[in-house]
Motif scaffolding. Structure first.
Motif, mmCIF file in Angstrom:
data_model
loop_
_atom_site.group_PDB
_atom_site.id
_atom_site.type_symbol
_atom_site.label_atom_id
_atom_site.label_comp_id
_atom_site.label_asym_id
_atom_site.label_seq_id
_atom_site.Cartn_x
_atom_site.Cartn_y
_atom_site.Cartn_z
ATOM 1 N N GLU A 120 79.561 108.850 -4.813
ATOM 2 C CA GLU A 120 78.987 107.944 -5.803
ATOM 3 C C GLU A 120 77.470 108.120 -5.758
ATOM 4 O OE1 GLU A 120 80.438 105.719 -7.884
ATOM 5 O OE2 GLU A 120 82.513 105.597 -7.172
ATOM 6 N N GLY A 123 73.862 104.707 -10.490
ATOM 7 C CA GLY A 123 73.173 103.442 -10.299
ATOM 8 C C GLY A 123 74.066 102.312 -9.838
ATOM 9 N N ARG A 124 75.389 102.555 -9.783
ATOM 10 C CA ARG A 124 76.322 101.518 -9.345
ATOM 11 C C ARG A 124 77.613 102.193 -8.889
ATOM 12 N NH1 ARG A 124 80.301 101.234 -13.131
ATOM 13 N NH2 ARG A 124 79.779 101.958 -15.222
ATOM 14 N N GLU A 125 78.447 101.432 -8.211
ATOM 15 C CA GLU A 125 79.772 101.916 -7.813
ATOM 16 C C GLU A 125 80.694 101.875 -9.035
ATOM 17 O OE1 GLU A 125 82.802 102.810 -4.674
ATOM 18 O OE2 GLU A 125 80.622 102.743 -4.615
ATOM 19 N N THR A 126 81.468 102.927 -9.239
ATOM 20 C CA THR A 126 82.423 102.908 -10.348
ATOM 21 C C THR A 126 83.527 101.901 -10.061
ATOM 22 O OG1 THR A 126 83.480 104.827 -9.319
ATOM 23 C CG2 THR A 126 82.040 105.247 -11.189
ATOM 24 N N THR A 127 84.069 101.316 -11.124
ATOM 25 C CA THR A 127 85.147 100.334 -10.981
ATOM 26 C C THR A 127 86.466 101.054 -10.689
ATOM 27 O OG1 THR A 127 85.766 100.363 -13.323
ATOM 28 C CG2 THR A 127 83.997 98.847 -12.662
ATOM 29 N N THR A 211 79.646 105.410 -19.912
ATOM 30 C CA THR A 211 78.895 104.813 -18.807
ATOM 31 C C THR A 211 79.243 105.363 -17.435
ATOM 32 O OG1 THR A 211 80.511 103.015 -18.852
ATOM 33 C CG2 THR A 211 78.439 102.639 -20.006
ATOM 34 N N SER A 212 80.154 106.336 -17.348
ATOM 35 C CA SER A 212 80.435 106.954 -16.047
ATOM 36 C C SER A 212 80.813 108.416 -16.236
ATOM 37 C CB SER A 212 81.525 106.191 -15.285
ATOM 38 O OG SER A 212 82.682 106.039 -16.064
ATOM 39 N N LYS A 230 70.882 106.434 -12.458
ATOM 40 C CA LYS A 230 70.390 105.327 -11.625
ATOM 41 C C LYS A 230 69.532 104.364 -12.450
ATOM 42 C CE LYS A 230 70.453 107.514 -7.077
ATOM 43 N NZ LYS A 230 69.666 108.050 -5.934
ATOM 44 N N ASN A 233 71.970 102.349 -14.768
ATOM 45 C CA ASN A 233 73.084 101.641 -14.138
ATOM 46 C C ASN A 233 74.439 102.272 -14.475
ATOM 47 O OD1 ASN A 233 73.813 99.607 -12.315
ATOM 48 N ND2 ASN A 233 74.468 98.275 -13.977
#
Length: 233
Positions: A120, A123-127, A211-212, A230, A233
Motif C-alpha cells: 500500500e 494516500g490511504r489504505e484500500t478498502t 480512486t485506487s 498521496k 488520498n
C-alpha cells in the motif's frame, strides 16, 4: 461464486463475478454488449436453462463450461455450428511455456499467479471492497494484450484498453469504453499490466472518478504517481 467471461480476438471484452451463473452472464454482457457478438463464452459453473435462454439471444461461436443441464443443452443445440466444450476438471497448467520466435524458441515459466506481494503506497489504505476489485482487475489485465488497462467496479469489467502503443492511450480507450455504455467510474479501480512511466495515467484516471490503482511498479518515476496518489488520498 460464478464467473463469466466473453472473449473476442483473445481479449476479454466482458466479465463479472456474481452469485449465480445467470447473473454473471447478464453482468458480463452488460460490460460491452457491442463487442460480445460472435465471441467465445467461458464460465466456471453449470449452464442452466435460464442462462442458456439468455445466451441464445446473441450470436456466439463457442461456449465452455464444466457442465450443462439437459434442458439447457436442448436450447443450446437448437442452432447449427455452435461449439459446446466441457471443461476438464483435472486440467493443470504445465510448468513451462514454449513460443516460436524468429530463428529460435522461447522457453519461459508459466505464470499461474496474481501477485506475489502487495504494498500500500498511496494516500490511504484500500478498502476490503477495493482490494477484491483490484485483485480481480489485476488478473484481467494480465490476460489482456499489452499495453493494457482494466477498469473494474463491483467485480464487473466496465472498461478496458489493450494492444495500444502507449499506456495512456490504453487508459483513454478504457475510459471511453466505460462512457460508451454509461458506466459511472466513481469508485472504480484500475489495473495496469506494467508500471506507469509518468504520472499522467493516475491524473487522467482520477479526473474520471477512479480512486485506487494496482500496478507492478519499476519505473524510475514511480514516485511521481505515488506522490500524486498521496496528495489526493
Amino acid at each position: 461464486n460464478a464467473v463469466f467471461a466473453i472473449i473476442k480476438h483473445t481479449n476479454v471484452c466482458g466479465t463479472a463475478v456474481r452469485a449465480t451463473v445467470k447473473e454473471a452472464w447478464d453482468t458480463a454482457l452488460a460490460g460491452d454488449p457491442e463487442s460480445a457478438f460472435g465471441g467465445v463464452l467461458v464460465t466456471n459453473k453449470t449452464i442452466d436453462k435460464a442462462t442458456a435462454d439468455a445466451i441464445s439471444e446473441i450470436f456466439f461461436e463457442v461456449l465452455i463450461a464444466p457442465s450443462f443441464d439437459e434442458d439447457a443443452l436442448v436450447v443450446l443445440k437448437s442452432k447449427k455450428n455452435r461449439i459446446l466444450l466441457q471443461l476438464n476438471a483435472s486440467y493443470t497448467a504445465p510448468a513451462s511455456q514454449y513460443k516460436s520466435v524468429l530463428n529460435g524458441l522461447l522457453t519461459q515459466q508459466n505464470d499461474v499467479g496474481n501477485y506475489t506481494e502487495w504494498k500500500e503506497t498511496g494516500g490511504r489504505e484500500t478498502t476490503a471492497a477495493e482490494k477484491e476489485d483490484l485483485a480481480f482487475a489485476n488478473i484481467l489485465c494480465k490476460h489482456l494484450k499489452s499495453n493494457s488497462i482494466a477498469l473494474v467496479k463491483n467485480k464487473q469489467l466496465i472498461g478496458k484498453g489493450c494492444g495500444q502503443t502507449s499506456r495512456v492511450d490504453s487508459l483513454r480507450h478504457s475510459i471511453e469504453k466505460a462512457k460508451q455504455f454509461s458506466f459511472d467510474l466513481t469508485g472504480a479501480v484500475l489495473a495496469s499490466d506494467a508500471f506507469f512511466p509518468f504520472d499522467d495515467c493516475v491524473k487522467i484516471a482520477h479526473a474520471a472518478g477512479i480512486t485506487s490503482f494496482i500496478q507492478p511498479g519499476g519505473s524510475i518515476r514511480d514516485n511521481d504517481s505515488i506522490q500524486y496518489c498521496k496528495e489526493n488520498n
